[in-house]
Write a protein that holds these residues in place. Structure first.
Motif, short mmCIF file in Angstrom:
data_model
loop_
_atom_site.label_atom_id
_atom_site.label_comp_id
_atom_site.label_asym_id
_atom_site.label_seq_id
_atom_site.Cartn_x
_atom_site.Cartn_y
_atom_site.Cartn_z
N GLY A 697 -7.41 18.36 -13.53
CA GLY A 697 -6.34 17.48 -13.08
C GLY A 697 -5.96 16.50 -14.17
O GLY A 697 -5.75 16.88 -15.33
N PRO A 698 -5.88 15.19 -13.89
CA PRO A 698 -5.52 14.20 -14.92
C PRO A 698 -6.71 13.74 -15.75
O PRO A 698 -6.59 12.76 -16.50
N GLY A 699 -7.85 14.44 -15.67
CA GLY A 699 -9.03 14.05 -16.42
C GLY A 699 -9.39 15.02 -17.52
O GLY A 699 -9.22 16.23 -17.37
N VAL A 700 -9.90 14.48 -18.63
CA VAL A 700 -10.40 15.30 -19.74
C VAL A 700 -11.84 14.89 -19.98
O VAL A 700 -12.16 13.70 -20.09
N PHE A 701 -12.75 15.88 -20.09
CA PHE A 701 -14.17 15.62 -20.19
C PHE A 701 -14.74 16.29 -21.44
O PHE A 701 -14.19 17.27 -21.95
N ASP A 702 -15.86 15.79 -21.90
CA ASP A 702 -16.63 16.44 -22.95
C ASP A 702 -17.38 17.59 -22.30
O ASP A 702 -18.17 17.39 -21.36
N ALA A 703 -17.16 18.82 -22.79
CA ALA A 703 -17.75 19.99 -22.15
C ALA A 703 -19.26 19.97 -22.25
O ALA A 703 -19.96 20.50 -21.38
N ARG A 704 -19.81 19.41 -23.32
CA ARG A 704 -21.27 19.41 -23.50
C ARG A 704 -21.95 18.34 -22.66
O ARG A 704 -22.96 18.60 -22.00
N THR A 705 -21.39 17.12 -22.65
CA THR A 705 -22.06 15.99 -21.99
C THR A 705 -21.56 15.75 -20.58
O THR A 705 -22.22 15.05 -19.80
N GLY A 706 -20.39 16.32 -20.26
CA GLY A 706 -19.83 16.05 -18.95
C GLY A 706 -19.22 14.67 -18.81
O GLY A 706 -18.85 14.26 -17.69
N ARG A 707 -19.07 13.93 -19.91
CA ARG A 707 -18.54 12.58 -19.86
C ARG A 707 -17.02 12.58 -19.80
O ARG A 707 -16.36 13.34 -20.50
N LEU A 708 -16.47 11.68 -19.00
CA LEU A 708 -15.03 11.48 -18.93
C LEU A 708 -14.55 10.86 -20.24
O LEU A 708 -15.06 9.83 -20.69
N LEU A 709 -13.57 11.48 -20.86
CA LEU A 709 -13.00 10.99 -22.12
C LEU A 709 -11.60 10.41 -21.93
O LEU A 709 -11.19 9.52 -22.68
N GLU A 710 -10.88 10.94 -20.96
CA GLU A 710 -9.50 10.52 -20.76
C GLU A 710 -9.15 10.69 -19.30
O GLU A 710 -9.55 11.65 -18.65
N VAL A 711 -8.43 9.70 -18.76
CA VAL A 711 -7.98 9.79 -17.38
C VAL A 711 -6.54 9.34 -17.31
O VAL A 711 -6.18 8.28 -17.82
N ALA A 712 -5.71 10.17 -16.73
CA ALA A 712 -4.28 9.87 -16.56
C ALA A 712 -3.62 9.48 -17.87
O ALA A 712 -2.79 8.57 -17.93
N GLY A 713 -4.04 10.13 -18.96
CA GLY A 713 -3.45 9.87 -20.26
C GLY A 713 -4.02 8.68 -20.98
O GLY A 713 -3.58 8.34 -22.08
N LEU A 714 -5.03 8.03 -20.42
CA LEU A 714 -5.65 6.85 -21.02
C LEU A 714 -7.05 7.20 -21.49
O LEU A 714 -7.83 7.83 -20.76
N GLY A 715 -7.39 6.79 -22.70
CA GLY A 715 -8.74 6.99 -23.18
C GLY A 715 -9.73 6.18 -22.37
O GLY A 715 -9.48 5.04 -21.99
N ALA A 716 -10.88 6.79 -22.10
CA ALA A 716 -11.94 6.13 -21.33
C ALA A 716 -13.24 6.24 -22.12
O ALA A 716 -13.57 7.29 -22.66
N GLU A 717 -13.99 5.13 -22.16
CA GLU A 717 -15.24 5.10 -22.90
C GLU A 717 -16.36 4.59 -22.00
O GLU A 717 -16.12 3.85 -21.04
#
Length: 965
Positions: A697-717
């Motif tokens: 959906g609107p989320g992008v994750f690191d495939a190895r760690t499962g961490r959220l990297l981006e949500v709704a076009g915004l970078g997340a840390e």
């Protein structure tokens, strides 16, 4: 002269104490610019400084009233208990800063011949006075009036007044009152003519008989000169003094209805204006009574304070403070720990506050040496003790607002205290006597305690407090009303538990309420070269011995801004209780006042869907007598279309009042009316692996760690479970039970995460981790389940505590950092201010907007702050309107808590002052499932069990979606 400084005599040459009279006798205000010289030690002799012919043109110009430490001479110092000098009574250090003051004044040409009095309303701590080169005497008792005969020394034209003030004296051992040590002439100086046939003193006793509605008036004056009393409104003309006059019917004075009658006392040489309030105060059958009715004090403790002027508080600031108290439903003040400026009591008379007037006495520093040589039980100090209570009572006895005399504070036990009580009982039997420091309570009229926890207060309410070795003392004490002279320590974020205390006060007739500690944060305003303002506390002036930010323990911040705690207090003390019962279709109202009905109030209602007003109107609640209740049918409102519809009922001033404008809200209540049915579920998205990333959906994750990297076009840390919060003053528990040391010892501020599994299934991406501190075998098993439907990315977060936990959790929720351009915050939930779960009675459900900076509460010592509860949805936007929407998906409809800051919790924890926090180019966001309460453990009980965050299984469900620009 040095022997006087270190002697037991309270004064020499000072006139006997008397009331402060509003007289038509000529007076000369001597406040303003004086000449001043600062000396680091006491001079060996007179040194000629008081000679009228001395050339003082090279001295500094200095304002009176003020403290010299706030004008660059010496430095402020703060201690709570400990004396900042050796405990060696009655001696003080050789390094004894001394201020020498000179004031030249001209008598007006029409100044009459005869007697005159020089009045000093406050001088800290030892005052010696000269007029035209002749010494008048000396006085101690920093917050007490000192008067000297001066008429025989006055000259036509130019006169020279000189005063020497020493910072330390034997009297300093009696003035250890948990505040900044500040010196000088900090209250006004006045010269007043005394007519030959004037009114030297005057005592008003104005009683009220609640059974007949009549008043009794007796005015006593010393001497044999005739004085007549006029009270035209009640038909009293030329009445004699020394006689009880029955008048009325009268309207009694109370804090709710502060009715004052204008009167005048006249002799051949002087007229004195009086403001008389008829009222009675008594202890009957173990209850504190006023005007025949049981009294429940909704009070605060009040030191005198101003961030620029210290205890030299301007009159307009005093009025603003009393208005703020009234507007926040405070109806009582304990004048901790000394008599206030007399103008403050005038305001209490006028606007309506019950006052416990406390004597200028505290010897708390002797506790550090196990009370050895405590002056309270040393006969050499008895006259000093008696002098202080005589001067307190003499000055303030004509104020109807003063309903109780307090002997002082934290001065241990001793026969000198008993002697003070005996003197008050003999000379003013119309008011009860209070003193907290002797639990036997054998010579006082109320039983008083500080910071007793709720369970103990309930036992006291049942007269079930533990027995002592003296059965007769137990029987006496259990027959007294109980007052919490200090409770709910309002230091930093808090206090919690107010509502629970108030329910106890209302449940048990013996409990007469109490006084929250305290009204002000005693911060001292500082300015940096770049214009940055901040407020200093203990240690910021290089003190070797200090008690840090413990001086910042008020409901009002140093700039007079209300704290979130004051909002909670206003709701707790509300004079009308409102309940919106949607199920029964009624609004219940109860008048909690003691004397006044609700004819001065109007009840308004408002129905709002998702914070948008649908309808509003007035509610036909009948006028309620004290203690009366009513039920009124709820207005009919259309059902919810897209969200929740809440009914808010607001009780407001129906007209302009002396302390508030029409429309001012005094109480409110809320209830959920209806909630829209959820719409159809949008189509679900499936995780798609794209190289090193997984898109969902609107989320992008690191495939190895499962961490959220981006949500709704915004970078997340830094997206992970969080349990740490920057400890509050109550968490640190300076004088109560501290939790923060446990949290740090366990390692909650340094948790590390171990990834256990990452699974990108057909419907969701699931990450499982273990969060735990080094050197410990406890931790939390964490599951992050990410799914997507429509335009929303959903997180189902579950944390399960494992191992043996020795303490509650600070909080549990999601931490993440977002781009810094997000600055506008809008939410539908509880607000507008911050709250903790045990002080949430002051926040309501609505739609609110603020900036990230505006969400912060600038407590003097940075700590956890800005938590908004019960959030149903949250929107974070940039300048173009684009941003992120977060909504609650928990199902129960109670929402999540959030904080949003420009720094993380570790930076917040490390800072000593708010201006030291450096804003980052990121937004640190927390979305909490739950958090630990606030309590009052900075100097009181901790968090009640029902408000603790016990380690267990905790869940959070939130959805993220994009906000278009």
């Amino acid at each position: 002269m040095t022997s006087d400084l270190e002697g037991f005599a309270p004064s020499a040459g000072a006139r006997p104490p008397r009331a402060r009279l509003d007289s038509d006798a000529p007076a000369l205000d001597l406040d303003g610019t004086w000449r001043f010289r600062y000396l680091p030690e006491v001079p060996a002799d007179h040194d000629g400084f008081a000679d009228p012919g001395l050339d003082d043109s090279g001295w500094d110009e200095f304002p009176v009233p003020s403290h010299w430490q706030l004008h660059g001479y010496g430095a402020p110092a703060y201690t709570n208990v400990h004396y900042p000098f050796p405990v060696d009574p009655p001696f003080v250090p050789d390094e004894n800063p001394t201020g020498e003051y000179r004031r030249t004044f001209d008598l007006p040409p029409d100044w009459p011949e005869g007697g005159a009095v020089l009045r000093f309303d406050g001088a800290d701590s030892f005052l010696r006075v000269w007029l035209n080169g002749t010494e008048l005497g000396f006085s101690t008792g920093s917050r007490l009036v000192a008067e000297f005969d001066a008429g025989h020394l006055l000259r036509p034209g130019r006169n020279v007044l000189a005063a020497r003030v020493h910072q330390w004296s034997a009297a300093s051992y009696l003035e250890d009152q948990d505040m900044w040590w500040l010196s000088g002439l900090f209250r006004g100086v006045t010269l007043q003519h005394r007519p030959a046939e004037g009114i030297e003193d005057l005592t008003v006793v104005a009683g009220y008989d609640h059974t007949t509605g009549t008043g009794t008036l007796r005015v006593d004056t010393p001497g044999s000169a005739p004085v007549r009393i006029d009270l035209p409104e009640l038909g009293l003309h030329g009445a004699a003094t020394g006689t009880v006059h029955e008048v009325g019917p009268v309207e009694p004075w109370s804090a709710e209805s502060p009715r004052l009658y204008a009167a005048e006392a006249a002799s051949a040489g002087e007229r004195v204006r009086l403001r008389i309030g008829f009222r009675s105060v008594a202890v009957e059958n173990g209850r504190l009574m006023a005007n025949g009715r049981p009294l429940l004090l909704r009070g605060v403790n009040r030191h005198e304070w101003h961030p620029d002027h210290g205890r030299a508080v301007p009159p307009e600031t005093m009025r603003a403070d009393v208005l703020a108290m009234k507007q926040h439903n405070v109806d009582a003040v304990r004048t901790s720990h000394y008599p206030p400026h007399p103008s403050f009591l005038d305001l209490c008379d006028e606007l309506g506050l019950w006052v416990v007037d406390e004597c200028d006495l505290e010897t708390h520093g002797f506790e550090a040496v196990e009370w050895r040589d405590n002056p309270s039980d040393d006969p050499r100090w008895r006259e000093a003790y008696l002098d202080r209570i005589r001067r307190t009572v003499a000055r303030d006895r004509n104020h109807p607002s003063v309903i109780m005399w307090s002997l002082g504070n934290e001065a241990g036990r001793g026969e000198n205290l008993r002697a003070m009580a005996d003197w008050v009982h003999e000379h003013d039997p119309t008011r009860p006597v209070h003193y907290e420091g002797d639990p036997d309570s054998s010579y006082v009229d109320v039983y008083s305690r500080m910071y007793a926890p709720h369970a103990e207060v309930e036992e006291i309410g049942r007269c079930g407090e533990p027995a002592t070795e003296d059965p007769s003392a137990d029987a006496h004490r259990r027959g007294l009303p109980f007052v919490l002279c200090e409770y709910a320590h309002a230091m930093g974020a808090g206090p919690g538990g107010l509502a629970e205390y108030q329910r106890l006060f209302e449940r048990y007739p013996r409990l007469a309420g109490g006084f929250v500690w305290e009204w002000f944060d005693h911060g001292i305003r500082r300015r940096e070269d770049d214009g940055t303002e901040w407020f200093a506390y203990g240690g910021d002036f290089g003190e070797v011995l200090h008690d840090g930010s413990f001086v910042a323990d008020g409901l009002v911040l140093p700039d007079r801004a209300p704290s979130p705690g004051l909002t909670a207090l206003a709701a707790t003390f509300a004079p009308v209780r409102v309940e919106v019962d949607a199920g029964a279709g009624v609004v219940r109202a109860e008048n909690l006042r003691t004397f006044a009905d609700t004819s001065d109030l109007a009840v308004h209602w408002e129905a709002a869907e998702e914070g948008v007003v649908l309808e509003r109107g007035t509610l036909p609640v009948p006028v309620l007598a004290p203690g009366e209740r009513s039920e009124t049918e709820l207005p009919q409102v259309r059902g919810a279309a897209v969200g929740q519809v809440w009914m808010t009922v607001s009780v407001r001033a129906a007209r302009d009042l002396p302390w508030a404008e029409e429309g001012h809200e005094v109480a409110w209540g809320q209830g959920l009316l209806t909630e829209a049915e959820p719409g159809p579920e949008p189509a679900a998205h499936h995780p798609v692996t794209e190289g090193r990333h997984v898109r969902l959906g609107p989320g992008v994750f690191d495939a190895r760690t499962g961490r959220l990297l981006e949500v709704a076009g915004l970078g997340a840390e830094g997206v992970r479970l969080g349990v740490w919060r920057a400890p509050t003053d109550n968490d640190e528990g300076t004088h109560g039970f501290p939790l923060a040391p446990f949290w740090r010892a366990v390692g909650l501020d340094r948790m590390v995460e171990r990834r256990r599994s990452v699974e990108a299934g057909h419907e969701a991406l699931q990450l499982r981790t273990r969060l735990a501190p080094a050197a410990r075998d406890l931790g939390l098993e964490v599951s992050y389940r990410w799914s997507a439907a429509g335009s929303t990315l959903w997180l189902d977060l579950e944390a399960r505590a494992v191992g043996e936990w020795p303490c509650p959790l600070p909080r549990v929720g999601l931490d993440l950092a977002l781009p810094g351009f997000l600055d506008t915050v809008e939410w539908f939930g509880r607000g507008p201010g911050e709250a903790f779960r045990d002080m949430d009675q002051g926040v309501r459900v609505g739609r609110f907007t603020d900036t990230v900076a505006g969400l912060q509460t600038p407590y003097l010592r940075p700590q956890e702050n800005g938590v908004r509860l019960g959030t149903r949805w949250l929107e974070l936007r940039g300048a173009d309107g684009a941003g992120l929407r977060i909504r609650d998906g928990g199902g129960a409809g109670e929402g999540f808590a959030f904080t949003a800051r420009r720094w993380d919790d570790h930076a917040l924890d490390a800072a000593r002052h708010p201006h030291e926090l450096a804003a980052e180019d990121r937004l640190h966001l927390r979305l909490d499932a739950d958090h630990h309460g606030s309590g009052s453990a900075s100097c009181g009980p901790g968090v009640l069990p029902e408000h603790q965050l016990t380690p267990g299984t905790h869940r959070l469900r939130v959805g993220f979606s994009r906000l278009p620009g």
